[in-house]
Scaffold this motif. Structure first.
Motif, PDB file in Angstrom:
ATOM      1  N   LEU A 124     -12.635 -18.689   1.929  1.00 44.63           N
ATOM      2  CA  LEU A 124     -11.604 -19.456   2.618  1.00 44.63           C
ATOM      3  C   LEU A 124     -11.609 -19.155   4.106  1.00 44.63           C
ATOM      4  O   LEU A 124     -11.899 -18.025   4.533  1.00 44.63           O
ATOM      5  CB  LEU A 124     -10.224 -19.125   2.043  1.00 44.63           C
ATOM      6  CG  LEU A 124     -10.018 -19.352   0.540  1.00 44.63           C
ATOM      7  CD1 LEU A 124      -8.566 -19.082   0.167  1.00 44.63           C
ATOM      8  CD2 LEU A 124     -10.405 -20.753   0.138  1.00 44.63           C
ATOM      9  N   GLU A 143     -13.217 -24.287   3.853  1.00 47.54           N
ATOM     10  CA  GLU A 143     -14.075 -23.262   3.274  1.00 47.54           C
ATOM     11  C   GLU A 143     -15.303 -23.062   4.134  1.00 47.54           C
ATOM     12  O   GLU A 143     -15.818 -24.005   4.744  1.00 47.54           O
ATOM     13  CB  GLU A 143     -14.507 -23.656   1.852  1.00 47.54           C
ATOM     14  CG  GLU A 143     -13.379 -23.671   0.846  1.00 47.54           C
ATOM     15  CD  GLU A 143     -13.883 -23.948  -0.561  1.00 47.54           C
ATOM     16  OE1 GLU A 143     -15.123 -23.979  -0.729  1.00 47.54           O
ATOM     17  OE2 GLU A 143     -13.058 -24.130  -1.460  1.00 47.54           O
ATOM     18  N   MET A 153      -9.027 -18.843   6.874  1.00 49.80           N
ATOM     19  CA  MET A 153      -7.596 -18.686   7.131  1.00 49.80           C
ATOM     20  C   MET A 153      -7.437 -18.293   8.592  1.00 49.80           C
ATOM     21  O   MET A 153      -7.703 -17.153   8.972  1.00 49.80           O
ATOM     22  CB  MET A 153      -6.985 -17.624   6.216  1.00 49.80           C
ATOM     23  CG  MET A 153      -7.230 -17.855   4.732  1.00 49.80           C
ATOM     24  SD  MET A 153      -6.447 -19.343   4.096  1.00 49.80           S
ATOM     25  CE  MET A 153      -4.726 -18.944   4.341  1.00 49.80           C
ATOM     26  N   TYR A 213      -4.606 -22.348   5.944  1.00 57.15           N
ATOM     27  CA  TYR A 213      -5.856 -22.773   5.329  1.00 57.15           C
ATOM     28  C   TYR A 213      -6.491 -23.888   6.156  1.00 57.15           C
ATOM     29  O   TYR A 213      -5.880 -24.916   6.409  1.00 57.15           O
ATOM     30  CB  TYR A 213      -5.577 -23.248   3.903  1.00 57.15           C
ATOM     31  CG  TYR A 213      -6.767 -23.867   3.206  1.00 57.15           C
ATOM     32  CD1 TYR A 213      -7.828 -23.081   2.804  1.00 57.15           C
ATOM     33  CD2 TYR A 213      -6.818 -25.238   2.952  1.00 57.15           C
ATOM     34  CE1 TYR A 213      -8.924 -23.634   2.160  1.00 57.15           C
ATOM     35  CE2 TYR A 213      -7.904 -25.801   2.306  1.00 57.15           C
ATOM     36  CZ  TYR A 213      -8.954 -24.993   1.919  1.00 57.15           C
ATOM     37  OH  TYR A 213     -10.040 -25.546   1.286  1.00 57.15           O
ATOM     38  N   TYR A 272       1.332 -25.213  -2.116  1.00 55.65           N
ATOM     39  CA  TYR A 272       0.306 -24.723  -1.188  1.00 55.65           C
ATOM     40  C   TYR A 272      -0.252 -23.385  -1.673  1.00 55.65           C
ATOM     41  O   TYR A 272      -1.470 -23.172  -1.689  1.00 55.65           O
ATOM     42  CB  TYR A 272       0.937 -24.591   0.196  1.00 55.65           C
ATOM     43  CG  TYR A 272       0.092 -23.882   1.237  1.00 55.65           C
ATOM     44  CD1 TYR A 272      -0.878 -24.568   1.955  1.00 55.65           C
ATOM     45  CD2 TYR A 272       0.287 -22.538   1.514  1.00 55.65           C
ATOM     46  CE1 TYR A 272      -1.646 -23.925   2.921  1.00 55.65           C
ATOM     47  CE2 TYR A 272      -0.476 -21.881   2.472  1.00 55.65           C
ATOM     48  CZ  TYR A 272      -1.436 -22.584   3.173  1.00 55.65           C
ATOM     49  OH  TYR A 272      -2.187 -21.937   4.125  1.00 55.65           O
ATOM     50  N   LEU A 287      -4.157 -22.323  -2.908  1.00 58.58           N
ATOM     51  CA  LEU A 287      -4.934 -21.213  -2.375  1.00 58.58           C
ATOM     52  C   LEU A 287      -5.378 -20.257  -3.480  1.00 58.58           C
ATOM     53  O   LEU A 287      -6.523 -19.790  -3.487  1.00 58.58           O
ATOM     54  CB  LEU A 287      -4.125 -20.451  -1.325  1.00 58.58           C
ATOM     55  CG  LEU A 287      -3.903 -21.131   0.023  1.00 58.58           C
ATOM     56  CD1 LEU A 287      -3.175 -20.191   0.964  1.00 58.58           C
ATOM     57  CD2 LEU A 287      -5.220 -21.558   0.643  1.00 58.58           C
ATOM     58  N   LYS A 300      -8.308 -21.542  -5.385  1.00 60.78           N
ATOM     59  CA  LYS A 300      -9.558 -21.464  -4.648  1.00 60.78           C
ATOM     60  C   LYS A 300     -10.080 -20.033  -4.569  1.00 60.78           C
ATOM     61  O   LYS A 300     -11.272 -19.783  -4.683  1.00 60.78           O
ATOM     62  CB  LYS A 300      -9.381 -22.042  -3.243  1.00 60.78           C
ATOM     63  CG  LYS A 300      -9.205 -23.547  -3.212  1.00 60.78           C
ATOM     64  CD  LYS A 300      -9.088 -24.066  -1.801  1.00 60.78           C
ATOM     65  CE  LYS A 300      -9.044 -25.580  -1.786  1.00 60.78           C
ATOM     66  NZ  LYS A 300     -10.301 -26.180  -2.285  1.00 60.78           N
TER      67      LYS A 300
END
Length: 503
Positions: free
Chosen positions: A427, A420, A429, A417, A117, A121, A124
């Motif tokens: 991102l 987008e 979040m 996450y 994970y 992230l 990205k």
């Protein structure tokens, strides 16, 4: 010249002193714990940070409402002070992102999934399209004889600015001295954000200057650019305005994936003084028209038409006077400056061409400051300093078109996450524990990925919290997911539904 502008130029006029070191370039002479900076002899400034709002994706009616609300904010600016609106593009620091967003190890059988994970992230966030975040500031500056008078002024103005921003659904907060210095440190020392540790009491005890903690290692100003440490930078200003500007110009200028600051300095003019000035100008235009007609009549040309330029001056002056007297508009002087940095001189020149192209698309023209890069840099930063006097006369609506809002970002500390942002590509979040109502539901046409999104959120929540998760599974599609993660599945018949208690 308008009296307000003439007085302001006299107050801002200071004796030029050749800087002997990098610290001397920073025009701040004193700082106070509550965030007030003294700039020069008797000028004080205070900065507010405010959040973005979803302007770019709003409907036409909502955009109109936001535009009018922003116009009210500009109308409410105090005529005895100057205001600087700043958009700060800062690169997302990888180390800081790892500390705030990534999932820590918990030494259990899920650490392998957490590592995957976190890797997803990091892939990205290091992408060139979503590695820059934007922050917005309002800096108020006023000339006062003492810090006590300045505090009295800022206490009065703070409530008004905060209220106007809250009406736009923009959250605002005052920045104290340490937070304001952090903004300057992150710009001067890009890539060293996590090394910022400042204790004002410790500095005073040791007799050190606060400038030593934020200034770059070196600063060299050339004709049309400057070298700051190992970075190259350039300051531009908006030289020519178009007669019609779209509200998306500012967002397009700041969409460049580079470290930059765009500032709009606003000098409001009292309405009575503005009306008196426009009446005098209209009288001058009418006098020119009358004199022209008198010359034509003396030449026996009694059917001559007033030239286009004189007629246009008369029309625009009358419209400006009507705006000030009947349409609740105010006269303001504004100057727009932009500073951007790059790793190499070639990249800097390419970025400058990109910015100039964006401006030309909106029929505006940016120009590079020649031999004024130091003054331009201090003008663009949210310090409260203004040394570039390329001012343009605007009304409230004309200035409000330079809309600083774009789209709201969601990047909560400890969040998971959720996708987008469609506009900024940053991102999303979200920490649902911080929401007033943490419940949610997924909507979409068949086959759009609702079930996959639900499974993804369940997995991310399980990795982040480790709490028990209760799942209502009428289609029996989540049990295999929980078992694959090592959870225990307990099925309890309840009518037509099965309950799965996992993890």
């Amino acid at each position: 010249m308008i009296k307000t502008l003439s007085n302001l130029f006299k107050q801002d006029k200071e004796r030029f002193v050749v800087p002997r070191g990098v610290q001397d370039v920073i025009p701040v002479t004193a700082i106070y714990d509550d965030g007030i900076f003294q700039v020069g002899r008797d000028k004080f400034s205070k900065t507010f940070k405010f959040s973005d709002i979803n302007y770019a994706i709003a409907s036409k009616e909502d955009k109109t409402s936001m535009f009018l609300g922003y116009s009210e904010l500009l109308n409410a600016l105090d005529t005895g002070s100057t205001t600087k609106l700043t958009i700060n593009n800062k690169r997302l620091n990888r180390q800081d992102f790892e500390q705030k967003i990534l999932l820590p190890r918990q030494d259990d059988y899920l650490d392998g999934y957490r590592a995957e994970y976190n890797a997803m992230l990091m892939d990205k966030v290091t992408d060139s399209s979503n590695s820059v975040v934007q922050e917005r500031y309002i800096t108020l500056s006023v000339h006062r004889k003492s810090i006590e008078e300045a505090r009295t002024f800022f206490d009065r103005v703070t409530a008004d600015v905060t209220t106007r921003l809250s009406q736009l659904d923009a959250h605002s907060e005052e920045l104290d001295a340490v937070e304001r210095l952090r903004v300057l440190h992150d710009f001067y020392r890009t890539g060293e954000e996590t090394e910022y540790h400042l204790d004002l009491r410790d500095l005073m005890r040791k007799g050190h200057s606060f400038k030593d903690s934020i200034c770059p290692d070196s600063l060299e100003f050339k004709k049309d650019y400057f070298v700051m440490g190992d970075k190259f930078g350039r300051v531009l200003f908006l030289k020519e305005y178009a007669s019609y500007i779209k509200d998306s110009m500012i967002s397009e200028l700041t969409a460049l994936n580079r470290t930059m600051m765009l500032s709009i300095d606003v000098i409001p003019v009292p309405t009575d003084e503005a009306v008196r000035e426009m009446q005098n100008r209209l009288l001058g235009v009418e006098t020119n028209v009358t004199n022209w007609q008198r010359r034509q009549n003396s030449n026996n040309n009694f059917s001559a038409v007033v030239p286009y330029d004189l007629e246009q001056q008369r029309k625009e002056t009358r419209e400006m006077l009507d705006d000030l007297t009947t349409r609740d508009q105010r006269m303001m002087f504004a100057v727009l400056t932009l500073v951007h940095t790059a790793d190499t001189k070639e990249q800097l020149d390419a970025d400058t061409d990109t910015i100039l192209t964006v401006a030309r698309k909106h029929l505006c023209q940016f120009s590079t400051l020649k031999y004024q890069q130091m003054d331009g840099l201090n003008t663009a930063l949210p310090i409260g300093h203004r040394k570039i006097n390329a001012l343009r006369t605007l009304t409230t609506e004309s200035l409000a078109v330079l809309m600083p809002f774009r789209v709201q970002e969601i990047m909560d500390e400890g969040g998971i996450y959720c996708g987008e942002n469609a506009i900024s590509h940053n991102l999303i979040m979200c920490n649902k524990a911080k929401l007033m109502n943490p419940n949610s539901f997924l909507l979409g046409v068949p086959g759009s990925g609702k079930s996959f999104s639900a499974k993804m959120l369940i997995v991310f929540l399980a990795l982040a919290t480790g709490d028990d998760i209760l799942i209502c599974d009428p289609e029996r599609e989540y049990g295999s997911l929980i078992e694959a993660m090592g959870g225990e599945v307990i099925r309890i018949a309840a009518g037509s539904r099965d309950h799965i208690n996992a993890m």
